[in-house]
Structure formats: C-alpha cells, structure tokens
Design a protein around this motif. Structure first.
Motif, PDB file in Angstrom:
ATOM      1  N   VAL A 332      -0.511  -2.973   3.529  1.00 29.31           N
ATOM      2  CA  VAL A 332       0.846  -3.531   3.576  1.00 29.31           C
ATOM      3  C   VAL A 332       1.314  -3.880   2.177  1.00 29.31           C
ATOM      4  O   VAL A 332       2.453  -3.592   1.789  1.00 29.31           O
ATOM      5  N   SER A 333       0.446  -4.496   1.396  1.00 27.79           N
ATOM      6  CA  SER A 333       0.804  -4.847   0.021  1.00 27.79           C
ATOM      7  C   SER A 333       1.066  -3.601  -0.816  1.00 27.79           C
ATOM      8  O   SER A 333       2.042  -3.542  -1.577  1.00 27.79           O
ATOM      9  N   ARG A 336       4.376  -1.979   0.180  1.00 26.07           N
ATOM     10  CA  ARG A 336       5.520  -2.734  -0.341  1.00 26.07           C
ATOM     11  C   ARG A 336       5.750  -2.416  -1.818  1.00 26.07           C
ATOM     12  O   ARG A 336       6.886  -2.211  -2.265  1.00 26.07           O
ATOM     13  N   GLN A 363       6.574  -2.171   7.489  1.00 18.63           N
ATOM     14  CA  GLN A 363       5.906  -3.461   7.336  1.00 18.63           C
ATOM     15  C   GLN A 363       5.696  -4.100   8.706  1.00 18.63           C
ATOM     16  O   GLN A 363       4.639  -4.666   8.984  1.00 18.63           O
ATOM     17  N   SER A 364       6.701  -3.981   9.574  1.00 21.22           N
ATOM     18  CA  SER A 364       6.583  -4.516  10.928  1.00 21.22           C
ATOM     19  C   SER A 364       5.544  -3.751  11.737  1.00 21.22           C
ATOM     20  O   SER A 364       4.736  -4.337  12.466  1.00 21.22           O
ATOM     21  N   THR A 367       1.952  -4.565  10.794  1.00 14.69           N
ATOM     22  CA  THR A 367       1.504  -5.922  11.150  1.00 14.69           C
ATOM     23  C   THR A 367       1.546  -6.159  12.656  1.00 14.69           C
ATOM     24  O   THR A 367       1.430  -7.304  13.099  1.00 14.69           O
ATOM     25  N   GLN A 383       4.593   6.644   6.259  1.00 15.12           N
ATOM     26  CA  GLN A 383       5.808   6.025   5.700  1.00 15.12           C
ATOM     27  C   GLN A 383       6.576   6.989   4.798  1.00 15.12           C
ATOM     28  O   GLN A 383       7.795   7.120   4.935  1.00 15.12           O
TER      29      GLN A 383
END
Length: 757
Positions: A332-333, A336, A363-364, A367, A383
């Motif tokens: 996730v990091s 981003r 991101q959603s 998670t 992505q």
C-alpha cells in the motif's frame, strides 16, 4: 447576472407547466386509493391459510383507517415540491451532503421508491423524454433525481408519506403492484398533458448537447462562483470520454438488460449515485479541471512513466516471499508513492484526476480485510494495467459492466470467504496469479485482455467449485434428483394421455400415475432410458393395463395365467427399486391382484392389442420427445437424496419448497446467482458461512457449500423465499470496485486539493 425577459418568461412557462402537472397528480390520488382498496378487497376474498387470511383482513382494516391521512399527506408533499424556485440548482439526489449518514428508515424509503420508480419508468414511453427535454430547455438546467417531474421524485414522496401516515412497510409490499401500475398510468396521462400544453405554447424538444459551452482548459485561477450546469455536463464529458451521460435518474431506471438480477439493479443504481457524486466533486472550483477532452491515450510523459513502472516497486519481491498482512501494508505504501510519481508526470488535469481516483480505489481494495492478503498482493499488480485502461477508456468509472471492474469484482467476491491458510497455494490463488500475469504481458490491449481473462475465470470457476470429491458427489446426486423429477413428470403426463379413453379402474390409474411413473424415472436415471430393466418396466405398464382389462375369451384368461408370475415379479422389482418392500409392498400387490381377479369375471370388451402395442412403443421412445415445457416443481426430500446417493446424507441439508409466497423479482434473482459468491445462510437459527457453487441445468436445484464440509441443497422457490426473507444475505452486495470508488470519493470530498497536488 439578471435573467433576460425572454428567459424569465420561459421559466414562468415551465413553472406553470409544473403546477398543472402536480395538480393533475393530486387530482388522480383518489384513483390510486381506489386501486389499493380494490386489490385489498380481492385479496380478502381469495383462499389461503388462516394466517394469510388474518393478515389480509388486518391490512384492509388498517388501510381503511389511515387512507385519508395518506392521501392528504401525499398531495401536500407533491405540492410542497413546487416550493423551491425552478431554477435552483441541486445535486443529483437533492441532498446537500452526498456523504451524510442516513437512517435505516430513510434508506428503506429510498430503496422502495427506487424499485417503484424503476417499474414505473419501464412503462413510460416517449412522452416522458419529450417533457424532460422541453422543461430542461425552458429552465436552462438539467432536472435532478428528486425533482417532482421525475418518477423518482413522485415515488419517493409517495412512499415517505405512506410511512408518515402510520402504514407499514409490509402493507406497502402487499399493495406494491397495483400502486405502481396505477401511478404509471397517472404519470403517463399527465406527461402527455404537459406535452400538449408545451405544444400549444410553441415549445418543442431540443438537443441540449448543443447548449453545452466548451471552455478552454489550463492552469488559471479558481472559479469565483460555483460552476454552471453546463460546466458540470462538460466535466461529465471529460470523465466519460464523449457526449455527456444521460440524466442520472433516467439512466438509473432504464429497462433492465437481459440476465440482470435484482442485486445487479441495486448495484447499478448505487453506481449511478457514486458517479453523480464524482461529477459533483469534479464540478467544484479547481484550476485545470474544465474544458479538457479525455485523451485516447496517456500523454507522452505519463505513458513513459507507466512503461517504466509496470507495478509498485518491490511487488515481485513481496510476492516471492509470500503475501501476508505486513506485505500488504508495504505494498500500500509503495503503491501510494508510485501514484504520486505518476501524477507528477501527468500533463493534464484529467490525467491527474484519473491517477488520483485510481490510487485511492486500489488503496481501498488493498486494505479490504475480508480478502486474504495473498490475493490482495496480486491485486496490487493490477493498479497500473487498470490505470492504463481508465486513461484510455474513461467509461471505466461510469460503467459497472466494464471488463476490468467485472474481473476485479468477481475475483474479490470469490476470494472473500477464504482465510489466509485456506487460500495459500490453492487452485484459486494460482488462477488469480495466472490472470494477473496474462494482463501484465499484454499492456497495450486495453479492456480486451480483461474481457478475455474474465471469460477464462468463469470457466475456471465452473470446474474449481465442484472439483472436491464430496462436492462432486452431491452435484451428481442433485443432477439425478432433477432428472428423476423431470422424467417422473413426463412419464405421468404420457401415461395419463395414453389412458385417457381406456377403460381402466381407478386403482390401476392411481398406481401407474403415482408409483409406476416414478419407477420408470428412477430406472432411467440409474440405468439409462433404453436399459433392459427400464424397457422391461415400460412393457410391464402396458401388460398391467391389459391384465386388468376384461377377459371374455378363454384364450385371454389362459394367457393371463401364464404371464402373471412374470408380471408380478416385475412389479415387485420395480417397487423394491423405489424402496417399497415388506408389508407396504404386499399391500400394493394385493390391490393389483384383487383387480386382476375382477377382470376374470368381467364380460365387457377387451382392450385392443394394437392399442397396447402403441402404448409400449410410445413409452419406449418417450425420451426422444421430451422437452422442458411441462417441467413443474421438482419433488425433493432427504429420502430421495439418500436413495440416489446410496449413503447417509446427514451432512447434506435439503431445503425443499414449502409453499412460501415469493415475489417474481426474488425468483428471478434466485435463478441468476453467480457461482463463487459468498453468503451468510441463516438456517434453523444457526448462521453458516457458505459459497454458492452450483445450479442444476434447469435451475430447479441450487447447492451451497460451507467451510466446515456441510452442503445445502436448496430448491428454487425455497431459495427465493430465503433471499426475500433476508435469511440468505450476500456478503459483497455492492461489489469491490463500487465500494472502492465510494471510499475514494469520501477521501476526495474531505480533501479535494489532492486531485491536482
């Protein structure tokens, strides 16, 4: 800026038309009231159980007490909808805060009203479109979903006032059909009256797209005033890549596409809400967002950056180490950071918006705790491929059936019920990995590769979900149950037809129709329709008919005495096949032999041999003539399953139809569930976590498997009843990408500056 005299006159004309429309609706309320009363009165006169009769009587009495209040409140609510100035701009839902928390009652009203408006809109013709275009042309704005001229606005106020008058939701569901029919007729009548009024004033429909002003983009100063409706429409053009989308409510209530389930309708409606919120957000004052056409491909700098960054940094290493919660946090990091770098390479406002929205959506997704970490690791690698598609095909955001969205939703829904231990190293994880790798190998093929692997994933599911030995056995048995039921129905119909004009005693008819037809069906399922045993049972049916007919000739009686032992042996074998033995079998045989004894003494004419030969031939070749037209309810019980399975079926819960009344929409939904989806099943007071894995060829039987090894074989109408009662609840009602879009919008609504940051 002040309106010109001409535009002020136009608005006054539209306001007068609105007033005439609402007054016409209010004048038609007594007809709706009469339709409801007639329906409730008819319901009371129909037969039913004691509970059903009491409920109908109570509903009738309650409506009689509250009807006047409901009619008055509905008329007042419709008239109150005229109070705001016609030119006032509202959002697509008529609410000021698109993310406002709503109570359960408000949400239930919206759902019921949306359902009613959907059915009403399907019955409206061109009159509604003509009225809409004329009104929008006069008011120089788009009508919104809560506008009183929309079926949505009319239905919502009607449903709200039903509850305000003290009437229950159960009573509303009871009178839903006559109410929506009457409302559709009333709206059609007054849309026509509005069009006639407009025509008398010289107003004709106009193409509103010609009224859109295309402004030039660039990094200018923020708009000093909120953007106009034209700017909103142009923002829609930027997002969807072409002409502006149709008004939300109209698109929402278009006739349903073939094969679309009620759940899919709800998702489509929710998608329309999300899209409306996204367009509203894009219409907020921000530099560089307006006047930009959607590019067919990324700008050179962004395209170069995408080529250099096919996946988040370190994603391959994380996958190689095995996906876990910490790996997901790391991805996730990294994702981003990668999105921030890509946004810096974007050359237009549109590209920045697409990159940011996609970043927040993933991101959603990454998670989502209900999806095992190992699967989310593979989703992370989608992505960039999805970003390429979204840049080239902006309809990705507005079309819930876009191949990329469908693939992510489908894979997420199937993986959502597994824990990390169960999915690691499984065939499902391997297939998701293969799909991601295929997509990465063909970066320039756009949505075509997503559609290809989506079709392949569906084929994989049809094998994967039933490949376990226990599940495969249950599926095989369920297929046999349905096949036996179909054959029993067909044999019964054929025997009834063959014996229609034949003088046969009622005891023999009952035995052939209720017992022997099932013997024929069971033998055909177990051994085959042309197996020697099955053919022998078919001959036995004709021989029994001849045996119990009159025997005036000595030669006929001698023939019967000679053939009787063989006939009785075949009859006993057939009854044993069905599990009828011992005293029950002897009782059946005694009825037949008593009838045979009577035939010896009868002096009436015998049944012609040619008719009996034709009967045998017809039964032997009946399977070649069978179709599904006469298929009724499939008899289903635990005994049938155990008889065909040959073992104890204690781990198989059989839920047969029990006569519960279900809506047609629920029945259609039950027939179109997607294999692989996970549900919570509330059965006999216990909740089970189950996956839908199979439906029979004729959609009569449906199989769910629980993680603890239990299976639930459910008949069609019982399944629809469970869906209707909320005893079977899908665990991913919205869909992964829609929920991700909603989460992205929540973040953008709170922090819109990040779009171009």
């Amino acid at each position: 800026m002040q309106s010109t005299p001409a535009s002020a006159a136009q608005r006054r004309l539209a306001g007068l038309a609105r007033q005439r429309f609402v007054e016409g609706l209010c004048a038609g309320l007594p007809s709706l009231d009469q339709a409801v009363q007639n329906f409730l009165r008819t319901q009371m006169s129909q037969a039913g159980t004691g509970r059903e009769m009491q409920l109908r009587h109570d509903a009738w009495m309650h409506y009689q007490r509250q009807r006047t209040d409901w009619i008055g409140r509905t008329g007042a609510a419709w008239r109150a909808a005229l109070a705001p100035h016609p030119g006032q701009v509202a959002d697509a839902d008529g609410a000021h805060n698109p993310f406002e928390l709503l109570s359960d009652d408000v949400m239930e009203n919206k759902v019921q009203a949306s359902r009613m408006a959907l059915m009403v809109s399907e019955q409206l013709g061109q009159d509604f479109d003509q009225m809409r275009q004329c009104t929008q042309s006069l008011e120089e704005r788009n009508l919104v979903g809560k506008d009183i001229l929309w079926p949505d606005g009319v239905c919502l106020r009607l449903v709200e006032q039903w509850g305000e008058a003290g009437l229950s939701r159960g009573e509303l569901r009871m009178v839903f059909t006559p109410l929506q029919r009457g409302l559709a007729h009333l709206l059609q009548q007054h849309y026509q009256a509005m069009n006639a009024f407009y025509a008398a004033q010289g107003v004709t429909p106009a193409d509103l797209r010609s009224r859109i002003r295309h402004t030039t983009g660039g990094g200018g100063l923020p708009h000093p005033n909120p953007p106009s409706s034209q700017s909103r429409l142009h923002a829609a053009q930027c997002l969807t890549g072409g002409s502006p989308p149709p008004p939300r409510a109209h698109a929402q209530h278009a006739p349903p596409a073939a094969g679309r389930t009620p759940l899919a309708h709800l998702r489509q409606q929710a998608q329309g809400v999300v899209l409306g919120q996204l367009l509203q957000l894009l219409a907020q004052p921000a530099p560089g967002l307006f006047g930009l056409s959607a590019p067919a491909r990324p700008s050179p700098a962004l395209a170069h950056a995408l080529a250099l960054s096919p996946m988040p940094a370190g994603a391959s290493g994380v996958v190689a180490q095995g996906g876990g919660p910490q790996a997901v946090v790391q991805l996730v990091s990294q994702a981003r950071k990668q999105s921030t770098e890509l946004k810096q390479k974007a050359e237009t406002g549109n590209e920045k918006v697409v990159v940011e929205v996609l970043a927040l959506m993933f991101q959603s997704i990454l998670t989502e705790e209900r999806i095992p970490p190992a699967v989310r690791v593979w989703f992370a690698r989608l992505q960039v491929p999805v970003l390429r598609v979204a840049l080239a095909e902006p309809a990705f955001f507005s079309n819930p059936d876009h191949p990329a969205r469908k693939l992510i939703d489908r894979m997420g829904a199937c993986a959502m019920g597994f824990d990390a231990a169960a999915i690691n190293g499984s065939a499902l994880e391997a297939e998701i990995r293969r799909i991601v790798q295929v997509i990465e190998q063909y970066p320039e093929t756009g949505s075509r590769v997503f559609q290809l692997v989506y079709d392949e994933f569906e084929k994989f599911l049809s094998r994967f979900l039933t490949e376990k030995q226990t599940t495969a056995r249950v599926v095989s048995v369920a297929q046999q149950v349905e096949q036996k039921a179909v054959l029993t129905i067909q044999y019964t119909i054929e025997l009834r037809d063959l014996l229609r004009d034949v003088p046969v005693r009622d005891e023999i008819r009952e035995f052939l129709f209720r017992t022997w037809a099932e013997v024929l069906a069971l033998s055909a399922v177990r051994h085959g329709a042309q197996h020697a045993d099955t053919v022998a049972y078919k001959h036995a049916a004709a021989n029994l008919v001849w045996a119990v007919s009159a025997k005036p000739k000595r030669s006929d009686r001698a023939r019967l005495i000679q053939n009787l032992p063989t006939l009785l042996r075949q009859l006993r074998q057939g009854l044993t096949l069905m599990g009828v033995d011992g005293a029950a079998q002897n009782a059946q045989i005694k009825v037949l032999t008593d009838t045979l004894a009577d035939a010896f003494q009868s002096k009436t004419a015998a049944i012609p041999q040619a008719h009996l030969d034709a009967m045998v031939e017809r039964l032997v070749n009946l399977e070649d003539l069978m179709g599904d037209a006469t298929l009724g309810e499939v008899p289903l019980n635990v005994e049938n399953v155990e008889m065909l399975l040959g073992i104890d079926a204690s781990s198989i819960h059989v839920l047969a139809d029990n006569g519960a009344r279900v809506d047609d929409a629920m029945l259609a939904w039950a027939q179109e569930l997607q294999p692989g989806a996970w549900y919570t099943l509330d059965h006999n007071g216990g909740a089970a976590h189950v996956q839908y894995i199979w439906q029979s060829q004729r959609n009569q039987l449906h199989l769910f498997a629980a993680v603890d090894g239990r299976s639930y074989l459910i008949q069609l109408h019982r399944l629809a009843a469970y869906l209707q009662a909320g005893l079977l609840v899908v665990q991913d009602a919205e869909g992964l990408t829609l929920r991700a879009t909603r989460a992205a919008l929540a973040k953008l609504d709170a922090n819109p500056e990040r779009l171009l940051g």
